[in-house]
Design an enzyme around this catalytic site. Structure first.
Site, PDB file in Angstrom:
ATOM      1  N   ASP A  91     -33.176 134.855 -10.320  1.00 12.55           N
ATOM      2  CA  ASP A  91     -32.975 133.554  -9.680  1.00 12.55           C
ATOM      3  C   ASP A  91     -31.502 133.174  -9.683  1.00 12.55           C
ATOM      4  O   ASP A  91     -31.106 132.240  -8.994  1.00 12.55           O
ATOM      5  CB  ASP A  91     -33.789 132.470 -10.401  1.00 12.55           C
ATOM      6  CG  ASP A  91     -33.696 131.125  -9.697  1.00 12.55           C
ATOM      7  OD1 ASP A  91     -33.882 131.099  -8.456  1.00 12.55           O
ATOM      8  OD2 ASP A  91     -33.417 130.104 -10.360  1.00 12.55           O
ATOM      9  N   HIS A  93     -31.344 130.595  -6.845  1.00 14.07           N
ATOM     10  CA  HIS A  93     -31.151 129.592  -7.905  1.00 14.07           C
ATOM     11  C   HIS A  93     -32.007 128.354  -7.643  1.00 14.07           C
ATOM     12  O   HIS A  93     -31.511 127.234  -7.491  1.00 14.07           O
ATOM     13  CB  HIS A  93     -29.674 129.195  -8.024  1.00 14.07           C
ATOM     14  CG  HIS A  93     -29.337 128.639  -9.384  1.00 14.07           C
ATOM     15  ND1 HIS A  93     -28.077 128.691  -9.913  1.00 14.07           N
ATOM     16  CD2 HIS A  93     -30.105 127.993 -10.310  1.00 14.07           C
ATOM     17  CE1 HIS A  93     -28.067 128.104 -11.112  1.00 14.07           C
ATOM     18  NE2 HIS A  93     -29.292 127.676 -11.366  1.00 14.07           N
ATOM     19  N   GLY A  97     -34.756 127.583  -9.725  1.00 15.85           N
ATOM     20  CA  GLY A  97     -35.588 127.307 -10.894  1.00 15.85           C
ATOM     21  C   GLY A  97     -35.781 125.829 -11.145  1.00 15.85           C
ATOM     22  O   GLY A  97     -36.864 125.391 -11.535  1.00 15.85           O
TER      23      GLY A  97
END
Length: 320
Positions: A259, A283, A285
């Site tokens: 991620d 990215h 998360g």
């Protein structure tokens, strides 16, 4: 107790969420909305509590700090605070930097589990087959009976284990900066990694980026992982040596679900995009439907404590 507002100390609070959308904010402050736009909503010198805009880039987040000469609290909406550390020298003596520990636990843990399952069961391959109109059955690895190693056993690491529990893993092994005991079992220190890596089918990175963890996952770390193991990174890209990981992916010895990357954003044409056995998400998360209600709750709680001169949660650093 005399509150900050009663003493007349209360001035501006900068929020990246419109203040009228956050119920229960304490009285006595002048709340302004700034989400890293080009113009400031008020004089930065009047700001006493600065909530850092979320996912707006390091330069934008640091830009007003040098003019915030009265700021007492800088509150991030991220668990990691590495992007704000360059701003510490600009903060006045006594100012505190707080992180958002707990805010992203659920969302990041969900994504970690999603990446594990998608990579093991080859969901990206099925999507490509669907796009091509191809029916491609066959056996794929299951999470059941696998050994999972979590590197970085803080609140996010613990939340990841919560979600692994129903999946009948053979075992979950926990690693953090220092050893300790939990109700689930021992947490090993980082110094034990060398011995633990060869037994793990899945290695999940959930550690903060520090001097100790930067480049932690390098050639030696990766060489200790068993052949066919899966590396999952929901922490920070710079924890992994990208060149060393690429070598393992291109050899086919390891797989990865990432991620976060280094560099980030990952530029078009970077070899990591097309390396075999890698799944990449950009990215994501933290940013989910779980973010906003938890962010509002955190800010309400922190500002209530600040107004009453009570100790704040999640203080990471205090400027000398």
């Amino acid at each position: 107790m005399t509150t900050a507002a009663q003493r007349g100390d209360a001035n501006d609070v900068w929020l990246p969420i419109p203040p009228d959308e956050i119920d229960g904010l304490p009285d006595g402050f002048h709340y302004v909305h700034w989400d890293a736009g080009p113009n400031y909503p008020a004089d930065p010198a009047r700001c006493v509590f600065y909530v850092v805009p979320y996912m707006k880039g390091v330069a934008a987040c640091l830009r007003p700090l040098s003019r915030m000469t009265r700021v007492r609290v800088v509150q991030t909406l991220t668990a990691g605070i590495d992007h704000m550390l360059p701003g510490l020298p600009q903060m006045p003596s006594g100012a505190r930097l707080c992180n958002a520990r707990g805010l992203h636990d659920a969302s990041t843990a969900e994504l970690a589990l999603t990446l594990i399952l998608a990579a093991l069961r080859d969901v990206p391959g099925f999507v490509r087959s669907q796009d091509a109109g191809e029916w491609r059955p066959g056996f794929r690895p299951a999470l059941a009976d696998k050994s999972v190693l979590i590197v970085g056993y803080g609140s996010i690491g613990s939340a990841i284990e919560d979600r692994l529990t129903p999946f009948e893993c053979a075992r979950v092994v926990r690693v953090a900066r220092t050893a300790r005991d939990t109700v689930r079992g021992p947490v090993h220190p980082l110094s034990d990694l060398s011995a633990l890596l060869p037994e793990a089918d899945v290695v999940v990175l959930a550690a903060p980026l520090t001097d100790e963890t930067r480049g932690l996952v390098g050639r030696d770390f990766l060489a200790r992982m068993k052949e066919g193991a899966l590396l999952v990174n929901v922490a920070r890209g710079a924890i992994v040596d990208t060149g060393a990981l690429l070598a393992e992916l291109e050899s086919g010895r390891l797989r990865a679900a990432l991620d976060v990357t280094d560099p980030e954003p990952l530029p078009a044409g970077h070899p990591l995009w097309h390396a075999p056995g890698v799944l990449i998400t950009p990215h994501v998360g933290g940013p989910s439907s779980a973010f906003l209600p938890r962010a509002k709750r955190l800010l309400r709680e922190q500002l209530t404590l600040f107004a009453a001169d009570r100790p704040l949660r999640n203080v990471i650093a205090t400027v000398d």
